[in-house]
Each structure stands twice: as structure tokens, then as C-alpha cells.
Motif scaffolding. Structure first.
Motif, PDB file in Angstrom:
ATOM      1  N   VAL A  47     -29.919 -19.143 -32.450  1.00 14.22           N
ATOM      2  CA  VAL A  47     -30.513 -19.120 -31.109  1.00 14.22           C
ATOM      3  C   VAL A  47     -29.980 -17.927 -30.322  1.00 14.22           C
ATOM      4  O   VAL A  47     -30.728 -17.256 -29.604  1.00 14.22           O
ATOM      5  CB  VAL A  47     -30.233 -20.453 -30.363  1.00 14.22           C
ATOM      6  N   ALA A  48     -28.689 -17.632 -30.470  1.00 12.64           N
ATOM      7  CA  ALA A  48     -28.103 -16.483 -29.786  1.00 12.64           C
ATOM      8  C   ALA A  48     -28.726 -15.177 -30.266  1.00 12.64           C
ATOM      9  O   ALA A  48     -28.998 -14.273 -29.470  1.00 12.64           O
ATOM     10  CB  ALA A  48     -26.598 -16.461 -29.993  1.00 12.64           C
TER      11      ALA A  48
ATOM     12  N   PHE B  79     -32.340 -11.876 -23.544  1.00 15.67           N
ATOM     13  CA  PHE B  79     -31.635 -12.854 -22.721  1.00 15.67           C
ATOM     14  C   PHE B  79     -30.138 -12.774 -23.031  1.00 15.67           C
ATOM     15  O   PHE B  79     -29.593 -13.594 -23.775  1.00 15.67           O
ATOM     16  CB  PHE B  79     -32.160 -14.268 -22.990  1.00 15.67           C
ATOM     17  N   GLY B  80     -29.476 -11.804 -22.450  1.00 12.82           N
ATOM     18  CA  GLY B  80     -28.082 -11.541 -22.764  1.00 12.82           C
ATOM     19  C   GLY B  80     -27.145 -12.654 -22.345  1.00 12.82           C
ATOM     20  O   GLY B  80     -26.203 -12.988 -23.061  1.00 12.82           O
ATOM     21  N   GLY B  81     -27.383 -13.229 -21.187  1.00 13.12           N
ATOM     22  CA  GLY B  81     -26.518 -14.303 -20.709  1.00 13.12           C
ATOM     23  C   GLY B  81     -26.577 -15.527 -21.597  1.00 13.12           C
ATOM     24  O   GLY B  81     -25.544 -16.112 -21.950  1.00 13.12           O
TER      25      GLY B  81
ATOM     26  N   MET C 294     -24.364 -18.934 -26.007  1.00 17.56           N
ATOM     27  CA  MET C 294     -24.562 -19.584 -27.297  1.00 17.56           C
ATOM     28  C   MET C 294     -23.543 -19.110 -28.329  1.00 17.56           C
ATOM     29  O   MET C 294     -23.086 -19.893 -29.161  1.00 17.56           O
ATOM     30  CB  MET C 294     -25.989 -19.339 -27.802  1.00 17.56           C
ATOM     31  N   VAL C 295     -23.163 -17.846 -28.283  1.00 20.73           N
ATOM     32  CA  VAL C 295     -22.132 -17.349 -29.203  1.00 20.73           C
ATOM     33  C   VAL C 295     -20.802 -18.024 -28.894  1.00 20.73           C
ATOM     34  O   VAL C 295     -20.078 -18.440 -29.807  1.00 20.73           O
ATOM     35  CB  VAL C 295     -22.020 -15.812 -29.120  1.00 20.73           C
TER      36      VAL C 295
END
Length: 61
Positions: free
Chosen positions: A11-12, A20-22, A27-28
Motif C-alpha cells: 500500500v505504501a 501520497f507521500g504522507g 504505512m512504511v
């Protein structure tokens, strides 16, 4: 739990590709936490299994 960590990484990756960096960073971080928890639980259960196996072996001797 490892599957959930891998799912978070996928997903990340998709979120990062879409910009979608945030969300990707969150997610990471979640995947890392889940992986660490899984490793800790593995080690705890490995230790408990070794202790239980030794007690069973000693009871047969």
C-alpha cells in the motif's frame, strides 16, 4: 502479522507512486512496527517452545 506488514508495504508503494507521500510514510512506519512485533513474538515463542520441549524430554527420562 508478516502478511499484514507486507500488505502495508505494498500500500505504501502504491501510495508513493500515486504521490501520497504522507500516507506512504505512515504505512512504511506501520509496516516496520508490525515486522518488529512479529520478530519479537517469534523469539519469545521460540524460547518458550524450547523450554517446554526440554521439560517434556526430561519427564520421559
Amino acid at each position: 502479522m508478516i502478511k499484514l506488514a507486507l500488505l502495508c508495504l505494498v500500500v505504501a508503494l502504491v501510495a508513493a507512486i500515486l504521490g501520497f507521500g504522507g500516507l506512504a510514510g505512515t504505512m512504511v512506519d506501520l509496516a516496520i512496527v508490525l515486522f518488529v512485533i512479529a520478530v519479537i513474538l517469534f523469539l519469545v515463542f521460540l524460547f518458550l517452545g524450547m523450554r517446554a520441549g526440554k521439560k517434556v524430554k526430561d519427564s520421559f527420562d
